[in-house]
Scaffold this motif. Structure first.
Motif, PDB file in Angstrom:
ATOM      1  N   ALA A  34       3.183  -2.745  -9.318  1.00 17.65           N
ATOM      2  CA  ALA A  34       1.769  -2.896  -8.981  1.00 17.65           C
ATOM      3  C   ALA A  34       1.288  -4.345  -9.012  1.00 17.65           C
ATOM      4  N   SER A  35       2.217  -5.287  -8.923  1.00 12.38           N
ATOM      5  CA  SER A  35       1.866  -6.705  -8.852  1.00 12.38           C
ATOM      6  C   SER A  35       1.680  -7.118  -7.399  1.00 12.38           C
ATOM      7  N   ASP A  36       1.240  -8.358  -7.202  1.00 21.55           N
ATOM      8  CA  ASP A  36       1.102  -8.865  -5.835  1.00 21.55           C
ATOM      9  C   ASP A  36       2.445  -8.884  -5.111  1.00 21.55           C
ATOM     10  N   THR A  37       3.507  -9.244  -5.823  1.00 19.95           N
ATOM     11  CA  THR A  37       4.821  -9.275  -5.183  1.00 19.95           C
ATOM     12  C   THR A  37       5.335  -7.868  -4.895  1.00 19.95           C
ATOM     13  N   ASP A  38       4.963  -6.901  -5.744  1.00 18.16           N
ATOM     14  CA  ASP A  38       5.307  -5.506  -5.461  1.00 18.16           C
ATOM     15  C   ASP A  38       4.619  -5.062  -4.180  1.00 18.16           C
ATOM     16  N   ARG A  39       3.369  -5.472  -4.019  1.00 19.07           N
ATOM     17  CA  ARG A  39       2.662  -5.131  -2.775  1.00 19.07           C
ATOM     18  C   ARG A  39       3.403  -5.696  -1.564  1.00 19.07           C
ATOM     19  N   GLU A  40       3.881  -6.927  -1.656  1.00 22.43           N
ATOM     20  CA  GLU A  40       4.598  -7.525  -0.535  1.00 22.43           C
ATOM     21  C   GLU A  40       5.864  -6.729  -0.212  1.00 22.43           C
ATOM     22  N   GLY A  41       6.586  -6.332  -1.257  1.00 23.79           N
ATOM     23  CA  GLY A  41       7.785  -5.526  -1.031  1.00 23.79           C
ATOM     24  C   GLY A  41       7.455  -4.175  -0.438  1.00 23.79           C
ATOM     25  N   ARG A  42       6.404  -3.549  -0.959  1.00 21.51           N
ATOM     26  CA  ARG A  42       5.968  -2.252  -0.442  1.00 21.51           C
ATOM     27  C   ARG A  42       5.575  -2.348   1.036  1.00 21.51           C
ATOM     28  N   ASP A  43       4.818  -3.394   1.373  1.00 20.47           N
ATOM     29  CA  ASP A  43       4.387  -3.563   2.756  1.00 20.47           C
ATOM     30  C   ASP A  43       5.586  -3.681   3.694  1.00 20.47           C
ATOM     31  N   ARG A  44       6.620  -4.424   3.265  1.00 18.54           N
ATOM     32  CA  ARG A  44       7.811  -4.591   4.096  1.00 18.54           C
ATOM     33  C   ARG A  44       8.534  -3.252   4.253  1.00 18.54           C
ATOM     34  N   LEU A  45       8.651  -2.490   3.163  1.00 26.70           N
ATOM     35  CA  LEU A  45       9.309  -1.183   3.230  1.00 26.70           C
ATOM     36  C   LEU A  45       8.544  -0.237   4.148  1.00 26.70           C
ATOM     37  N   VAL A  46       7.242  -0.166   4.007  1.00 30.13           N
ATOM     38  CA  VAL A  46       6.439   0.731   4.844  1.00 30.13           C
ATOM     39  C   VAL A  46       6.599   0.371   6.320  1.00 30.13           C
ATOM     40  N   ALA A  47       6.657  -0.920   6.619  1.00 29.98           N
ATOM     41  CA  ALA A  47       6.854  -1.335   8.012  1.00 29.98           C
ATOM     42  C   ALA A  47       8.181  -0.816   8.542  1.00 29.98           C
ATOM     43  N   TRP A  48       9.228  -0.893   7.735  1.00 30.15           N
ATOM     44  CA  TRP A  48      10.533  -0.374   8.163  1.00 30.15           C
ATOM     45  C   TRP A  48      10.498   1.140   8.352  1.00 30.15           C
ATOM     46  N   LEU A  49       9.803   1.850   7.440  1.00 26.58           N
ATOM     47  CA  LEU A  49       9.693   3.305   7.572  1.00 26.58           C
ATOM     48  C   LEU A  49       8.975   3.678   8.863  1.00 26.58           C
ATOM     49  N   GLU A  50       7.925   2.963   9.158  1.00 33.10           N
ATOM     50  CA  GLU A  50       7.159   3.254  10.375  1.00 33.10           C
ATOM     51  C   GLU A  50       7.964   2.903  11.624  1.00 33.10           C
ATOM     52  N   GLU A  51       8.717   1.797  11.578  1.00 29.97           N
ATOM     53  CA  GLU A  51       9.565   1.429  12.719  1.00 29.97           C
ATOM     54  C   GLU A  51      10.609   2.511  12.990  1.00 29.97           C
ATOM     55  N   ALA A  52      11.018   3.216  11.937  1.00 33.24           N
ATOM     56  CA  ALA A  52      12.009   4.289  12.086  1.00 33.24           C
ATOM     57  C   ALA A  52      11.380   5.594  12.575  1.00 33.24           C
TER      58      ALA A  52
END
Length: 415
Positions: A34-52
């Motif tokens: 739940a840190s700012d860097t966790d948000r960055e990682g989450r955002d990248r993962l969600v983008a990959w999930l949506e691309e799939a």
């Protein structure tokens, strides 16, 4: 079935990309829950999930799910894959992330091949598996499995004084789904071993059949502060010395045992913490682990009895706080067998084994058949920037996961 393989270059590239997100000024990977860097990682993962082309859902504790629901299977329970993407402080790039990204790779491979699964597939990234900022660890999967209320979890105060629920809202990952909304048909987690066994024995795949029970306690010893030079040794109420005796007791008992029991004191603090003052207070943690519940209880009882004797002998007061307690887990024998079969079919050496670390799979095993696949960790190093697994082993593990998933979702297959 026609052999399939995941896109190795894409998987390895994603692992490196995610491993670059969350670097501090010193270059350390620090992606706490739940840190700012966790948000960055989450955002990248969600983008990959949506691309799939997966449906992305987030629950109230922040668990992220990418779901492939073939037509007509909207209400069917999915086969779930996954792990976590939060890290410890100064982490390696594989722990948790490898399992999430491999799960995504498996689903992408099956979709691209035109495979028609007999049930939906989902990949999960669970919140706060590491438990560094908020206790206990494996929190997201524990809440998902009903072992901890979402209200209690969201109210957890972190080591930095923040509240988890508010931090999830701040980073945009306080989802609207109730935890447990997606109950899996079965759960399979791919992970680096984080131990030395596979690498030492030259074995490619671990079929994890059991997972150690974990007992975490915080011990506080209260003695009496006094002058380090004027107080005779026989007249001291030295909390520091008493703490040292506990450390020695735990290590000697574990080393003398013929069982897999392990004991660790990982955190310790003295008060007033001055070079010339006898410690008035010692506070430390005790981590006990064993794959057998009866033995774990025996070790807890032995520690409690020793603390009682110690308090009398050292003339100190001792209190104990339970931080976390998870029973050992025996994973689903059918899934373990499928892992062995998949490794054998690909010509990969394999063995059954016990996990010494805690994982989200142990929580998911409460609500569904579950098992884990391990790949080697070079020198057994993890929770460390030197954490490393050979690319070939990473790809081999992902392909074994692919074959297990394919077999488990074939028409008429059981877990």
């Amino acid at each position: 079935m026609t052999p399939l393989s995941i896109d190795a270059e894409r998987l390895l590239g994603r692992i490196r990309t995610l491993g670059s997100i969350g670097r501090d000024a010193d270059g350390r990977l620090v992606r706490l829950a739940a840190s700012d860097t966790d948000r960055e990682g989450r955002d990248r993962l969600v983008a990959w999930l949506e691309e799939a082309g997966l449906d992305v859902a987030v629950d109230r504790i922040g668990n992220i799910f990418g779901i492939w629901r073939p037509a007509g299977m909207e209400d069917a329970a999915p086969l779930m894959l996954g792990s976590h993407i939060d890290t410890v402080i100064d982490a390696g790039i594989y722990d948790g992330c490898y399992g999430v990204l491999s799960g995504l790779a498996v689903i992408e491979t099956l979709k691209a091949a035109g495979f028609s699964p007999a049930r939906p597939l989902a990949v999960a990234a669970f919140t706060n598996e590491e438990g560094v900022r908020y206790a206990p660890d494996m929190m997201g999967s524990l809440v998902h499995a009903g072992g901890l209320s979402v209200e209690a979890a969201l109210a957890t105060v972190g080591t930095d004084g923040t509240v988890l629920g508010r931090e999830l809202e701040r980073i945009g990952y306080a989802g609207g789904n109730a935890p447990g909304f997606l109950t899996p048909h079965a759960y399979v987690e791919l992970h680096i071993e984080q131990g030395p066994v596979l690498a030492h024995e030259g074995i490619a795949i671990g079929a994890v059949e059991t997972l150690q029970g974990i007992s975490w306690q915080k011990v506080t010893i209260d003695g009496k502060a006094n002058h380090a030079g004027t107080t005779p040794m026989a007249m001291r109420q030295d909390a520091g010395h008493a703490a040292a005796r506990v450390v020695a007791f735990l290590r000697e008992r574990a080393r003398a045992s013929q069982t897999p029991t392990v004991a660790t004191v990982g955190c310790m603090a003295f008060e007033p913490n001055a070079i010339n003052v006898i410690p008035a207070r010692a506070t430390f943690t005790v981590d006990l682990r064993d794959p057998d519940e009866a033995r774990l209880r025996e070790e807890e009882a032995a520690l409690a009895a020793f603390l009682d004797r110690l308090a009398q002998e050292e003339k100190v007061a001792i209190s104990v706080e339970r931080l976390a307690r998870f029973e050992p887990v025996t994973f689903d024998a059918r899934i373990v067998g499928r892992i062995e079969s998949a490794a054998r079919a690909r010509g990969l050496s394999h063995r059954r084994m016990t996990s010494g670390a805690g994982h989200d799979a142990q929580m998911m095993a409460r609500i569904a058949p579950a098992a884990m696949i391990f790949v080697p960790s070079i020198a057994g190093i993890s929770h460390n920037p030197a954490e490393r697994t050979e690319d070939a082993d990473l790809v081999a593990g992902a392909n074994v996961l692919l074959d297990v998933v394919r077999a488990m979702t074939a028409e008429g297959a059981s877990p």
